[in-house]
Design an enzyme around this catalytic site. Structure first.
Site, PDB file in Angstrom:
ATOM      1  N   PRO A 167     -11.297   5.184  -0.998  1.00  0.00           N
ATOM      2  CA  PRO A 167     -11.520   5.831   0.301  1.00  0.00           C
ATOM      3  C   PRO A 167     -10.239   6.473   0.816  1.00  0.00           C
ATOM      4  CG  PRO A 167     -11.618   3.431   0.488  1.00  0.00           C
ATOM      5  CD  PRO A 167     -11.418   3.738  -0.939  1.00  0.00           C
ATOM      6  N   GLU A 168     -10.371   7.588   1.500  1.00  0.00           N
ATOM      7  CA  GLU A 168      -9.200   8.201   2.119  1.00  0.00           C
ATOM      8  C   GLU A 168      -9.119   7.690   3.560  1.00  0.00           C
ATOM      9  OE1 GLU A 168      -8.398  12.218   0.929  1.00  0.00           O
ATOM     10  OE2 GLU A 168      -9.435  11.966  -0.963  1.00  0.00           O
ATOM     11  N   LYS A 181      -4.454   3.974   4.753  1.00  0.00           N
ATOM     12  CA  LYS A 181      -5.555   3.275   4.101  1.00  0.00           C
ATOM     13  C   LYS A 181      -5.557   1.776   4.388  1.00  0.00           C
ATOM     14  CE  LYS A 181      -5.478   6.820   0.553  1.00  0.00           C
ATOM     15  NZ  LYS A 181      -5.234   7.160  -0.854  1.00  0.00           N
ATOM     16  N   ARG A 214      -2.978  11.653 -11.588  1.00  0.00           N
ATOM     17  CA  ARG A 214      -4.164  11.923 -10.765  1.00  0.00           C
ATOM     18  C   ARG A 214      -4.608  13.359 -10.977  1.00  0.00           C
ATOM     19  NH1 ARG A 214      -5.114   8.573  -6.436  1.00  0.00           N
ATOM     20  NH2 ARG A 214      -7.150   9.576  -6.537  1.00  0.00           N
TER      21      ARG A 214
END
Ligand SMILES: [Zn+2]
Length: 263
Positions: A2-3, A51, A253
């Site tokens: 999740p961001e 986060k 990433r």
């Protein structure tokens, strides 16, 4: 993973459901043995930075980081709380609602000194209210000091907290910035625009629970295929210039960008 907008959204939900209520905190799975240190106390407030989420009880704080696999499950009930399903690390229970935490990277009880330490380590968060501009100033100061590529810089939680892969790609596309540009060479006015745009887009994310980044598609609930400029659109034509959207790895990433629009 999740961001930041998801975590802020969860903190808001927590506050709405549980603030000023006495909670029974337990660990159905057994691994969160410190649950007894906060069980029976009132929840004072819930807050997020990037986060990480902080649940402030009367005498201690629970810090939660979902990581890649963590999830929250919320439920309201009339008579009895639903039975925990699966490996529930932590259960927060009031008389009418329950929140179950499954698979987090971190769930621990800390004191206010430790909260300050964690918060100092985290970068400025574009979702925090910043009336005096101090958060933005922190972001600019960090950016001025590093030659690391801007695409990598935005993923560093100590540089700017809460940005993940989707917002990283879309923010850079929206400002037309080459992700490989060394951060200290990005003009200050563009860095300010990234910051303001992050704040703008992530507030939409908090409100709606989905990430929207595309002009003309910031309202309603557009289909997934219509939401982004470049994220997960490798090989497809750029929505602005028609060139193929690129995919490459940047420090492990996936990075999506348009080589034509982002010079
Ligand atoms: Zn393009």
């Amino acid at each position: 993973m999740p961001e930041g907008h998801t975590v802020h959204r969860t903190a808001n939900k927590f506050a709405k459901l549980f603030a000023n209520k006495q909670l029974e905190v337990s660990s159905p799975q057994g691994r969160f043995t410190d649950s007894r240190l906060v069980s029976g106390q009132q929840l004072v407030s819930a807050d997020a930075i990037g986060k990480q989420m902080f649940l402030f009880f009367e005498h201690a704080v629970v810090r939660v980081h979902l990581g890649i696999y963590g999830k929250w499950r919320f439920a309201n009930f009339d008579d009895a709380a639903p039975v925990p399903v699966g490996q529930v690390r932590a259960r927060f229970l009031s008389e009418t609602a329950v929140a179950d935490l499954v698979g987090p990277t971190a769930c621990e009880v800390i004191d206010s000194d430790q909260v300050a330490l964690v918060q100092a380590r985290l970068g400025p968060d574009p979702l925090r209210q910043d009336l005096d501009g101090l958060e933005l100033a922190r972001f600019l100061a960090k950016a001025a000091k590093t030659r690391v590529a801007i695409g990598q810089f935005l993923m560093n939680q100590a540089a700017i907290a809460g940005i993940g892969n989707v917002y990283r790609a879309e923010l850079l596309f929206r400002q037309g910035i080459n992700p490989h540009l060394p951060t200290n060479l990005v003009p200050t006015e563009l860095l300010e625009k990234i910051w303001q745009d992050a704040s703008f887009l992530m507030q939409i994310g908090v409100k709606k629970g989905i990430m929207l980044t595309r002009e003309g598609h910031l309202n309603g609930r557009p289909a997934l295929a219509d939401r982004y400029y470049v994220y997960k659109r490798e090989g497809l034509p750029c929505r602005i210039c028609g060139a193929e959207v690129s995919l490459e790895l940047m420090s492990t990433r996936k990075l999506y960008w348009c080589r034509t629009c982002q010079k």
